[in-house]
Design a protein around this motif. Structure first.
Motif, short mmCIF file in Angstrom:
data_model
loop_
_atom_site.label_atom_id
_atom_site.label_comp_id
_atom_site.label_asym_id
_atom_site.label_seq_id
_atom_site.Cartn_x
_atom_site.Cartn_y
_atom_site.Cartn_z
N GLY A 171 0.82 -1.20 0.00
CA GLY A 171 0.00 0.00 0.00
C GLY A 171 0.86 1.25 0.00
N LEU A 172 0.23 2.40 0.14
CA LEU A 172 0.93 3.68 0.20
C LEU A 172 0.38 4.51 1.35
CD1 LEU A 172 1.00 4.63 -3.58
CD2 LEU A 172 2.93 3.83 -2.21
N VAL A 173 1.21 5.40 1.86
CA VAL A 173 0.82 6.33 2.91
C VAL A 173 1.06 7.73 2.36
CG1 VAL A 173 1.37 7.15 5.23
CG2 VAL A 173 1.48 4.70 4.73
N ALA A 174 0.08 8.61 2.55
CA ALA A 174 0.21 10.01 2.13
C ALA A 174 0.03 10.90 3.36
CB ALA A 174 -0.85 10.36 1.08
N LEU A 175 1.11 11.61 3.71
CA LEU A 175 1.10 12.49 4.87
C LEU A 175 1.44 13.91 4.47
CD1 LEU A 175 3.17 10.23 7.30
CD2 LEU A 175 0.69 10.53 7.31
N GLY A 176 0.80 14.87 5.10
CA GLY A 176 1.17 16.26 4.90
C GLY A 176 2.58 16.48 5.44
N MET A 177 3.33 17.34 4.77
CA MET A 177 4.71 17.59 5.18
C MET A 177 4.85 18.80 6.10
SD MET A 177 6.86 16.69 1.73
CE MET A 177 8.45 16.85 2.56
N THR A 178 3.74 19.39 6.52
CA THR A 178 3.79 20.58 7.35
C THR A 178 3.79 20.19 8.83
OG1 THR A 178 2.53 21.76 5.67
CG2 THR A 178 2.66 22.78 7.85
N LYS B 159 0.56 17.79 17.73
CA LYS B 159 -0.45 17.18 16.88
C LYS B 159 0.23 16.37 15.77
CE LYS B 159 -3.83 20.86 17.46
NZ LYS B 159 -4.59 21.91 16.78
N ASP B 160 -0.42 15.30 15.36
CA ASP B 160 0.07 14.46 14.28
C ASP B 160 0.02 15.20 12.94
OD1 ASP B 160 0.24 12.49 16.22
OD2 ASP B 160 -1.58 11.45 15.58
N LEU B 161 0.73 14.68 11.96
CA LEU B 161 0.68 15.21 10.60
C LEU B 161 -0.67 14.86 9.98
CD1 LEU B 161 4.21 14.09 9.36
CD2 LEU B 161 3.53 16.38 10.10
N HIS B 162 -1.09 15.64 8.98
CA HIS B 162 -2.32 15.31 8.25
C HIS B 162 -2.12 14.01 7.49
CE1 HIS B 162 -3.16 19.86 8.16
NE2 HIS B 162 -3.89 19.30 9.10
N LYS B 163 -3.13 13.15 7.52
CA LYS B 163 -3.12 11.89 6.77
C LYS B 163 -4.19 11.99 5.70
CE LYS B 163 -1.79 9.54 10.93
NZ LYS B 163 -2.31 9.05 12.16
N TYR C 83 -4.06 5.13 -12.16
CA TYR C 83 -3.82 6.31 -11.32
C TYR C 83 -3.81 5.98 -9.83
CZ TYR C 83 -4.70 8.99 -15.51
OH TYR C 83 -4.63 9.49 -16.79
N ILE C 84 -3.08 6.81 -9.11
CA ILE C 84 -3.14 6.87 -7.66
C ILE C 84 -3.76 8.23 -7.36
CG2 ILE C 84 -1.81 7.04 -5.52
CD1 ILE C 84 0.32 5.27 -6.97
N ASN C 85 -4.85 8.22 -6.60
CA ASN C 85 -5.54 9.47 -6.27
C ASN C 85 -5.39 9.75 -4.78
OD1 ASN C 85 -6.59 9.74 -8.92
ND2 ASN C 85 -8.16 8.24 -8.42
N ILE C 86 -5.03 10.99 -4.47
CA ILE C 86 -4.95 11.45 -3.09
C ILE C 86 -6.08 12.43 -2.90
CG2 ILE C 86 -3.54 12.62 -1.36
CD1 ILE C 86 -1.07 11.71 -3.02
N THR C 87 -6.94 12.17 -1.94
CA THR C 87 -8.13 12.99 -1.73
C THR C 87 -7.84 14.11 -0.73
OG1 THR C 87 -9.49 11.05 -2.16
CG2 THR C 87 -10.57 12.89 -1.09
N ALA C 88 -8.39 15.27 -0.99
CA ALA C 88 -8.16 16.45 -0.16
C ALA C 88 -8.68 16.27 1.26
CB ALA C 88 -8.80 17.68 -0.81
N THR C 89 -9.59 15.35 1.47
CA THR C 89 -10.15 15.11 2.79
C THR C 89 -9.07 14.54 3.70
OG1 THR C 89 -12.27 14.65 1.80
CG2 THR C 89 -11.97 13.97 4.07
N VAL C 90 -8.87 15.16 4.83
CA VAL C 90 -7.91 14.64 5.82
C VAL C 90 -8.62 13.56 6.61
CG1 VAL C 90 -6.50 15.22 7.82
CG2 VAL C 90 -6.76 16.86 5.96
N ARG C 91 -7.97 12.41 6.79
CA ARG C 91 -8.62 11.36 7.57
C ARG C 91 -8.23 11.43 9.03
NH1 ARG C 91 -5.87 5.80 6.76
NH2 ARG C 91 -3.83 6.63 6.77
#
Length: 145
Positions: free
Chosen positions: A80-87, A124-128, A137-145
């Motif tokens: 799988g893949l993990v997408a995290l905000g870098m801020t 606080k944790d990073l945005h996931k 395609y791999i799609n990353i959704t704007a909704t933070v989980r």
């Protein structure tokens, strides 16, 4: 004669160290420029998977998206893949992957590869972000989980 106080030396050495860590962290992570379509970033699946074979993470950037994203494989090594905000949640610097963690070069906050704080000053944790895949395609959704 120029004199530098102990406090000034420490400050200079600290800033130099942070700068070197930042350069090292950026050196191995390419930036993938993506397109924002509605509420999703669409990435070419073949290109992304090829890039992730050669390195631990890639940075994803899209005009109109709130922050850069680090895209990587999960800690357990699954497919799988993990997408995290870098801020960083402390003061907004960009975290960088390295050594099994994401580290903020500004104040040393450290996150695990799930984006959870393991060392402050961040609280606080990073945005996931949600990820979905299809054949192309791999799609990353704007909704933070």
């Amino acid at each position: 004669v120029c004199k530098i106080s102990l406090i000034d030396r420490r400050k200079v050495l600290c800033q130099l160290g942070v700068g070197l860590v930042g350069l090292y962290g950026c050196a191995g992570m390419p930036t993938y420029m993506a397109v924002l379509k509605g509420e999703e970033i669409m990435l070419n699946r073949v290109e992304v998977e090829k890039a992730l074979q050669d390195r631990e993470a890639i940075r994803v950037r899209a005009a109109g998206w709130a922050e850069d994203i680090v895209l990587m494989r999960p800690e357990d090594g699954g497919d799988g893949l993990v997408a995290l905000g870098m801020t960083c949640s402390h003061l907004g610097c960009q975290v960088r992957p390295g050594g099994g963690f994401l580290v903020c070069p500004c104040h040393g906050s450290t996150y695990n590869l799930r984006g959870e704080v393991v060392r402050g000053p961040a609280q606080k944790d990073l945005h996931k972000y949600w990820i979905s895949k299809n054949e192309n395609y791999i799609n990353i959704t704007a909704t933070v989980r």
